[in-house]
Design a protein around this motif. Structure first.
Motif, short mmCIF file in Angstrom:
data_model
loop_
_atom_site.label_atom_id
_atom_site.label_comp_id
_atom_site.label_asym_id
_atom_site.label_seq_id
_atom_site.Cartn_x
_atom_site.Cartn_y
_atom_site.Cartn_z
N GLY A 251 22.00 26.85 95.24
CA GLY A 251 22.78 26.61 96.28
C GLY A 251 23.25 25.47 96.61
N TRP A 252 24.65 25.19 96.32
CA TRP A 252 25.26 24.11 96.81
C TRP A 252 26.62 24.58 97.31
N HIS A 253 27.19 23.24 97.88
CA HIS A 253 28.53 23.69 98.72
C HIS A 253 29.32 22.51 98.54
N ASN A 254 30.64 22.41 98.87
CA ASN A 254 31.63 21.22 98.78
C ASN A 254 32.32 21.54 100.15
N PHE A 255 32.44 20.55 101.03
CA PHE A 255 33.61 20.45 101.87
C PHE A 255 34.82 20.24 101.28
N SER B 268 41.70 14.27 94.56
CA SER B 268 40.76 15.01 93.58
C SER B 268 39.95 14.09 93.01
N PRO B 269 38.80 14.55 92.52
CA PRO B 269 37.67 13.51 91.94
C PRO B 269 38.34 12.79 90.82
N GLU B 270 39.50 13.38 90.04
CA GLU B 270 40.24 12.50 89.18
C GLU B 270 40.83 11.18 89.65
N ASN C 106 33.70 8.60 99.43
CA ASN C 106 32.69 9.30 100.39
C ASN C 106 32.64 10.67 99.80
N TRP C 107 33.47 11.50 99.73
CA TRP C 107 33.56 12.70 99.18
C TRP C 107 32.68 12.97 98.16
N LEU C 108 32.78 12.27 97.09
CA LEU C 108 32.16 12.21 95.73
C LEU C 108 30.55 12.01 96.16
N ASN D 172 29.57 15.33 98.23
CA ASN D 172 29.63 16.41 97.65
C ASN D 172 29.38 16.69 96.13
N PRO D 173 28.93 17.78 95.58
CA PRO D 173 28.39 18.83 96.36
C PRO D 173 26.86 18.56 97.09
N HIS D 174 26.55 19.07 98.16
CA HIS D 174 25.16 18.85 98.64
C HIS D 174 24.58 20.13 98.62
N ASP E 19 33.47 28.55 102.58
CA ASP E 19 34.53 27.90 101.80
C ASP E 19 34.17 28.43 100.39
N SER E 20 34.14 27.68 99.40
CA SER E 20 34.27 28.30 98.14
C SER E 20 32.72 28.68 97.42
N THR E 21 32.03 28.67 98.47
CA THR E 21 30.60 28.99 97.93
C THR E 21 30.16 30.42 98.54
N THR E 22 29.90 31.29 97.81
CA THR E 22 29.26 32.57 98.27
C THR E 22 28.00 32.94 97.97
N PRO F 22 24.77 18.11 90.31
CA PRO F 22 24.36 18.98 89.17
C PRO F 22 25.31 18.97 88.05
N GLU F 23 26.68 18.50 88.07
CA GLU F 23 27.45 18.68 87.22
C GLU F 23 27.47 17.28 86.39
N GLY F 24 26.55 16.49 86.63
CA GLY F 24 26.17 15.11 85.92
C GLY F 24 27.24 13.75 86.61
C1 LIG Z 1 32.25 20.85 93.80
O1 LIG Z 1 33.30 20.22 93.31
C2 LIG Z 1 33.06 19.81 91.82
C3 LIG Z 1 34.31 18.61 91.78
O2 LIG Z 1 35.48 19.51 91.84
C4 LIG Z 1 32.81 20.63 91.02
O3 LIG Z 1 32.78 20.19 89.97
C5 LIG Z 1 31.78 21.53 91.48
O4 LIG Z 1 31.61 22.68 90.68
C6 LIG Z 1 31.93 22.14 93.00
N1 LIG Z 1 30.61 22.79 93.26
C7 LIG Z 1 30.45 23.69 94.18
C8 LIG Z 1 29.51 24.21 94.64
O5 LIG Z 1 31.67 24.06 94.81
#
Ligand SMILES: *[C@@H]1O[C@H](CO)[C@@H](O)[C@H](O)[C@H]1NC(C)=O
Ligand SMILES: *[C@@H]1O[C@H](CO)[C@@H](O)[C@H](O)[C@H]1NC(C)=O
Ligand SMILES: *[C@@H]1O[C@H](CO)[C@@H](O)[C@H](O)[C@H]1NC(C)=O
Ligand SMILES: *[C@@H]1O[C@H](CO)[C@@H](O)[C@H](O)[C@H]1NC(C)=O
Ligand SMILES: *[C@@H]1O[C@H](CO)[C@@H](O)[C@H](O)[C@H]1NC(C)=O
Ligand SMILES: *[C@@H]1O[C@H](CO)[C@@H](O)[C@H](O)[C@H]1NC(C)=O
Ligand SMILES: *[C@@H]1O[C@H](CO)[C@@H](O)[C@H](O)[C@H]1NC(C)=O
Ligand SMILES: *[C@@H]1O[C@H](CO)[C@@H](O)[C@H](O)[C@H]1NC(C)=O
Ligand SMILES: *[C@@H]1O[C@H](CO)[C@@H](O)[C@H](O)[C@H]1NC(C)=O
Length: 718
Positions: A71-75, A85-87, A115-117, A120-122, A243-246, A427-429
């Motif tokens: 269970g993770w989420h991005n603002f 963007s992270p890039e 800060n975002w990086l 997020n995610p948390h 948001d984008s987490t369901t 979690p993405e490294g």
């Molecule tokens: C959060 O954003 C990162 C970078 O875009 C992405 O790799 C990751 O999958 C996202 N995680 C979630 C839980 O949305």
């Protein structure tokens, strides 16, 4: 398998400490509470998923968390041009031996994306589940309940809670399935007929780094949505869209017909209540959380979850390595025994995860739920030392495989060979931007230590045929080989050849374990040097075991690594440090000097080490120590032949554990801080099993303990 069958199966095998004796000892330290704690829940869980309960067995008065591995989420990303963007994140270039190297450090020109990086995610708190006491429920407080009692049975992983409300008793059992993200709740009460219900509420995440002990807020309701579908009089699904987490919460109950309804359109609180015509005193409920819509029509029943939980935990304690101190006629032994049992329960529950554990486990969202890879070694070592390899293997070597590509890219970008492991990792490294995060290096040899533990276990497999041992050993060598190769490639390339000494130096820039020295002057930090040497030895040996050619650079660097820094007859934090034993700012935090002979089997000068240990005892501000410091100091004293001092460190007032065994963070970090629990287990395993070369040494326990201590199943430490 039924528990009785398990006991029957194990009893004849257990030569040392019987299953019955183990059960007695574990249950002796079952946690009993009569009020909710303000700082720690009582948890039931399985390593990947955990439920934190208050005095009601649910989360009625204290919104403790339900956390998971998935269970993770991005603002939403920042909108500032150039930081969307992270890039876009560029990090910073720092001088590193006459060249500029790019580090994942916060760039002052890019504060938003930096800060975002980091944030997020948390991890997200999946829900809050509590009792609803009917209309006017919000006014009911914990003080309105009488006869509150609670017992967490660690032998079964089952929490039993009871209380009286309106002069009527309520009995609750709470447990989590060992394999599924399912909570089982059984409720017995006549109040079920007069309006006692269960509420489910769904929080919105926050940017808090240390929101201990609670996670998320329940009043930002317009920022997220929930959808309820009741599919039958005994089942419903709630979908939570953040948001984008369901994700999905699947509810199934037996007992009374019941309906579930939303408190108000503006709320994410749902209430499950028995139909008024129902006469049942008994409600059994399971709640299964999942990142994908449920495909199973029949959830596991509460009774099957209770049974699997009991089987899992009893088997764990019945088959793990075990220490019995209860016959030792000193009160310290009982305290240590309590800490060992409760630490084993909590370490399994919070750290036996499919991803690297976080310092605050599945209790809260410390450091945004991310993992610190230097701590992975501490978190996971207990599973090796207590012979719980299936738990060890949940994340190993998988985690390193998962982060291998991003770590190779990091090394390449910085001009190094191999893989450079990050510290605070998502979690993405991805490595979270931070000066310390980017410059810490002691996470690097960690996988080599862990691999070596698995190798030793395979080599010593008991009761197996020779061919079978050879097959297992070959499989272990193979499965870690790539990780070891890339780890060592970086370790051989990172040190800098010092022209004046002809030796290889570590740093600058670097942060040492203590994270409190100037990175631009920290060179040849003692713990890191020792760990580098240890790690390269393992890597070289690993290649030799497989009859593979050892890269010459590994041998060259290993042989010419700078010597461990010694000044005035003691080991010091790093080479060239001035007056370290007399300055406030250099006599606190992690004493790396103790680690080279505590955690590591260092090649040290024992006289120098003894003087160093004495200096630490005299001068160190131990009140500001935390985490594994006390365990490391204890193990150092063990190797120096002073087990009384070792026990003193393990029971130091600052190395505190609460009534339920949660490791108290102290002045430096929030509670719970699980590396304390893990390190305690690693230290007592060393007392129980000794270490390579300790054979023939009399006793690893204080005087007067040895003849009363029983241990079973420990291998010597490295
Ligand atoms: C959060 O954003 C990162 C970078 O875009 C992405 O790799 C990751 O999958 C996202 N995680 C979630 C839980 O949305
Ligand atoms: C270390 O050096 C970098 C430049 O390489 C500089 O930006 C930074 O401020 C220095 N830090 C300290 C603490 O001196
Ligand atoms: C419940 O608590 C009350 C008041 O605190 C006490 O008088 C009574 O004996 C308790 N009952 C039980 C069953 O423990
Ligand atoms: C508890 O008692 C109060 C007052 O008599 C009543 O309003 C309420 O419905 C009762 N609650 C339950 C769950 O029985
Ligand atoms: C939610 O509650 C917190 C803490 O009480 C408060 O600071 C915040 O403003 C509230 N938010 C809303 C949307 O009411
Ligand atoms: C609820 O679970 C308990 C314990 O597993 C069991 O004894 C009881 O029969 C179950 N009740 C219902 C209504 O399913
Ligand atoms: C090389 O080592 C010497 C002696 O330890 C030290 O004084 C010097 O600063 C080192 N050189 C570099 C470039 O770090
Ligand atoms: C390595 O070589 C030795 C001696 O030639 C041999 O006994 C052994 O089986 C080899 N090991 C592997 C893993 O190939
Ligand atoms: C070693 O001793 C000298 C003389 O007493 C002192 O000046 C120096 O600071 C000491 N070094 C350390 C690392 O304590």
């Amino acid at each position: 398998m039924h528990l009785l069958c398990l006991l029957a199966l194990l009893s004849p095998l257990a030569e040392g400490i019987s299953v019955e004796r183990r059960r007695q000892i574990v249950q002796e330290f079952n946690v009993r509470r009569s009020a909710s704690s303000d700082t720690t829940p009582l948890q039931v869980g399985n390593g990947n998923f955990a439920f934190g309960a208050d005095i009601t067995g649910l989360q009625t008065f204290k919104p403790y968390a339900i956390l998971s591995t998935w269970g993770w989420h991005n603002f939403s990303l920042p909108t500032t041009p150039g930081q969307t963007s992270p890039e876009d994140f560029t990090g910073l270039d720092w001088w590193t031996h006459d060249r500029l190297v790019n580090y994942e450090q916060p760039n002052p020109a890019q504060p938003e994306i930096s800060n975002w990086l980091r944030e997020n995610p948390h991890r997200i708190n999946l829900a809050r589940i509590g009792f609803d006491f009917g209309p006017g429920s919000f006014q009911v407080t914990e003080d309105d309940l009488q006869n509150k009692t609670q017992e967490l049975d660690m032998w079964a992983g089952i929490l039993t809670s009871s209380f009286r409300y309106n002069d009527t008793s309520v009995q609750v059992l709470t447990a989590v399935d060992p394999d599924l993200d399912s909570i089982a709740i059984t409720i017995d009460s006549a109040l079920l007929r007069t309006g006692l219900g269960i509420f489910f509420d769904f929080p919105y995440p926050t940017k808090d780094k240390f929101n201990a002990p609670f996670v998320g807020v329940f009043n930002e309701t317009s920022k997220h949505s929930t959808i309820l579908e009741q599919s039958s009089p005994h089942a419903a699904q709630i979908t939570h869209i953040l948001d984008s987490t369901t994700y999905y919460a699947n509810l199934a109950w037996s007992g009374p017909d019941a309906t579930i309804s939303r408190l108000a359109a503006s709320s994410h609180r749902y209430i499950l209540a028995a139909s008024p015509e129902s006469h049942s005193h008994n409600l059994n409920l399971t709640i299964t959380f999942s990142p994908t819509p449920s495909t199973f029509t029949s959830s596991p029943s509460t009774s099957s979850i209770l049974a699997s939980s009991a089987l899992f935990w009893s088997k764990l304690f019945a088959t793990s390595s075990f220490i019995d101190l209860l016959s030792v006629p000193f009160p310290q032994a009982r305290t240590l025994q309590r800490r060992i049992i409760q630490s084993l329960y909590l370490t399994t529950l919070n750290s036996a995860s499919a991803l690297p554990p976080q310092e605050s486990g599945l209790v809260n969202n410390g450091w945004h739920g991310k993992f610190h890879l230097e701590m992975t070694l501490w978190h996971l070592l207990p599973f090796a030392r207590f012979n719980l390899f299936p738990l060890f293997s949940r994340s190993l070597p998988r985690t390193y495989e998962k982060f291998l590509e991003s770590s190779k890219e990091r090394a390449k970008k910085q001009g190094y060979k191999g893989a450079r492991w990050g510290k605070m990792t998502s979690p993405e490294g991805k490595s979270a931007p931070g000066e310390i995060n980017a410059l810490l290096i002691w996470q690097q040899p960690g996988p080599l230590y862990l691999a070596e533990m698995e190798y030793r276990h395979a080599v010593h497999l008991e009761g197996e045929k020779e061919e079978e041992v050879a097959r297992v050993v070959a499989a272990v060598l193979k499965k870690w080989d790539r990780i070891i190769h890339e780890t060592a490639e970086f370790m051989a390339d990172f040190p800098y050849l010092n022209q004046s000494t002809g030796l290889y130096d570590l740093g600058p820039p670097m942060y040492s374990v203590s994270e409190n020295t100037n990175p631009n002057v920290t060179r040849n930090a003692v713990f890191e040097l020792a760990f580098w040497g240890f790690g390269l030895d393992v890597a070289i040996e690993w290649k030799a075991r497989q009859n593979q050619t050892v890269p010459v650079s590994w041998i060259e660097v290993k042989d010419k690594l700078a010597a461990l820094p010694v000044q005035n007859g003691t080991y010091v934090s790093y080479e060239g440090i001035e007056g370290m034993w007399t300055r406030q700012e250099t006599t606190f935090d992690h004493p790396g000097m103790a680690g080279i002979y505590g955690l590591l089997p260092g090649h040290v000068d024992k006289e120098v080490m003894k003087r160093t240990a004495d200096k630490v005892r005299e001068n160190w501000r131990l009140e500001e120590s935390y985490g594994w410091d006390f365990a490391m100091l204890a193990m150092n004293e063990l190797r120096l032949g002073r087990p009384d001092r070792a026990v003193e460190y393990l029971l130091h007032p600052v190395f505190a554990f609460d009534d339920a065994g949660y490791p108290v963070g102290g002045s430096r970090v929030p509670t719970p801080y699980f590396p304390n629990s893990a390190s305690l287990l690693v230290a007592v395993a060393m007392m129980a099993g000794g270490w390579d070369g300790s054979e023939g040494m009399k006793g690893h326990w204080p005087a007067g303990w040895e003849e009363f201590v029983e241990v079973e199943g420990f291998e010597p430490a490295l």
